[in-house]
Structure formats: structure tokens, C-alpha cells
Design an enzyme around this catalytic site. Structure first.
Site, short mmCIF file in Angstrom:
data_model
loop_
_atom_site.label_atom_id
_atom_site.label_comp_id
_atom_site.label_asym_id
_atom_site.label_seq_id
_atom_site.Cartn_x
_atom_site.Cartn_y
_atom_site.Cartn_z
N HIS A 74 6.43 15.27 -7.87
CA HIS A 74 5.21 14.47 -7.90
C HIS A 74 3.97 15.37 -7.97
CE1 HIS A 74 2.94 10.76 -6.84
NE2 HIS A 74 2.07 11.65 -6.39
N GLU A 75 3.89 16.34 -7.07
CA GLU A 75 2.72 17.23 -7.05
C GLU A 75 2.67 18.13 -8.28
OE1 GLU A 75 0.37 16.49 -5.09
OE2 GLU A 75 1.58 15.15 -3.86
N HIS A 78 1.02 16.18 -11.05
CA HIS A 78 -0.45 16.21 -10.96
C HIS A 78 -0.98 17.54 -11.51
CE1 HIS A 78 -0.93 12.58 -8.65
NE2 HIS A 78 -0.30 13.05 -7.59
N ASP A 150 -2.66 7.48 -4.99
CA ASP A 150 -3.07 7.82 -6.36
C ASP A 150 -3.45 6.56 -7.14
OD1 ASP A 150 -2.35 10.49 -5.83
OD2 ASP A 150 -0.31 10.14 -6.54
#
Length: 166
Positions: A74-75, A78, A150
Site C-alpha cells: 500500500h505505502e 503511494h 486516503d
């Protein structure tokens, strides 16, 4: 310490109040003291900034391997989207160590203080915010609740683009 870069501190604390800066410097001093240091380093200041922005690290929180993997993808989503898009702020730090309510975070800070945000910057910012969810879909073949904040933030920007900024 001599290696403290005040220009970087000014950039990283853009939008901070005087009280926020006092708080982060107090946190940095505590971190330095805990490590037996007599002066504050840039690393201590950066950690102080992160603590003020994101909350304290939750090192005692037990995180499963599955959750670590989801958070890492997930990170990374980003960070990669933020790096590739022309109008995104520079990615400063990526972590899968839980802080506050977040399982991990990707921290971006602007290169310069600007009063206005362009349409392109807003679109790229929304895209970066959704990059974590997309990475989960691509690499884990499923999605999680990890994108809740988010989606809330992206929706807030999109709503303002339509109802306030035209």
C-alpha cells in the site's frame, strides 16, 4: 548539531504553527536525551516532525506478517505514484511502522511554499492518495480497509474542486 539543515526544517514544517515547532523541538530534545546525546541532530528533528504529524510510533503493537505485507504494498503504491507524477510533492519518507491510527504512512512535503494549487497538482495528489489502494489490487489481488483515510482525503479534495474551486 552542526549537520542540522535549517532550510530543510523550514520546508518540512511548512504550515506549522509556532506551538507545533516548539512541540517538535521538545520531542527532538527528548529523543536526543534518550539516546544519551547532548545536542539535537537532524535525525532527531525529523523524528520529532513525524511524531507531531503522525503520532508516536507504536512499536509494541503486534502486526501480523499479512498486515505488514499489505501495508508495505500500500505505502509503496503511494510512493511510486508520487515519484512518477510530475505535480506531486516530493516523497520524504515511507514507513510501515504504525503511528497514531495509521498502519504505515508515506510522507510528502512541498519543495516550496505556494499559496495556490493548480488543477494538475490536485489531480496528481488525488492519484497519489489512491495509489495505495491500486497497489493492493494489483499485488495482493484484494483490497483492504487500509485506504479509508486516503479515500476520505481524496474525496474531500475532489468535492472542493467541484463545489468551491470550480
Amino acid at each position: 548539531e552542526d549537520g542540522v539543515n535549517f532550510k530543510d526544517i523550514a520546508r518540512l514544517t511548512s504550515g506549522f504553527t509556532g506551538a507545533d515547532i516548539e512541540n517538535l523541538l521538545n520531542e527532538a530534545a527528548i529523543i536526543a536525551a534518550k539516546n544519551g546525546k547532548k545536542s539535537i541532530s537532524m535525525t532527531d528533528i525529523t523524528e520529532g516532525i513525524n511524531k507531531v504529524l503522525m503520532g508516536p510510533q507504536k512499536k509494541s503493537r503486534i502486526v501480523t506478517e499479512k498486515d505488514k505485507k499489505i501495508t508495505a504494498y500500500h505505502e509503496a503504491g503511494h510512493a511510486i505514484v508520487g515519484k512518477k507524477l510530475e505535480h506531486c510533492d516530493e516523497v520524504q519518507e515511507v514507513s510501515i511502522i504504525p503511528r497514531g491510527m495509521a498502519a504505515g504512512y508515506t510522507l510528502s512535503r512541498p519543495d516550496k511554499d505556494e499559496s495556490h494549487m493548480s488543477y494538475n497538482k490536485l489531480i496528481d495528489t488525488i492519484t497519489m492518495m489512491l495509489g495505495g489502494r491500486v497497489a493492493e489490487e494489483i499485488f495482493i489481488k484484494d483490497i483492504s480497509t487500509g485506504a479509508q483515510n486516503d479515500i476520505e482525503r481524496a474525496t474531500n479534495i475532489a468535492r472542493k474542486m467541484v463545489t468551491e474551486w470550480g
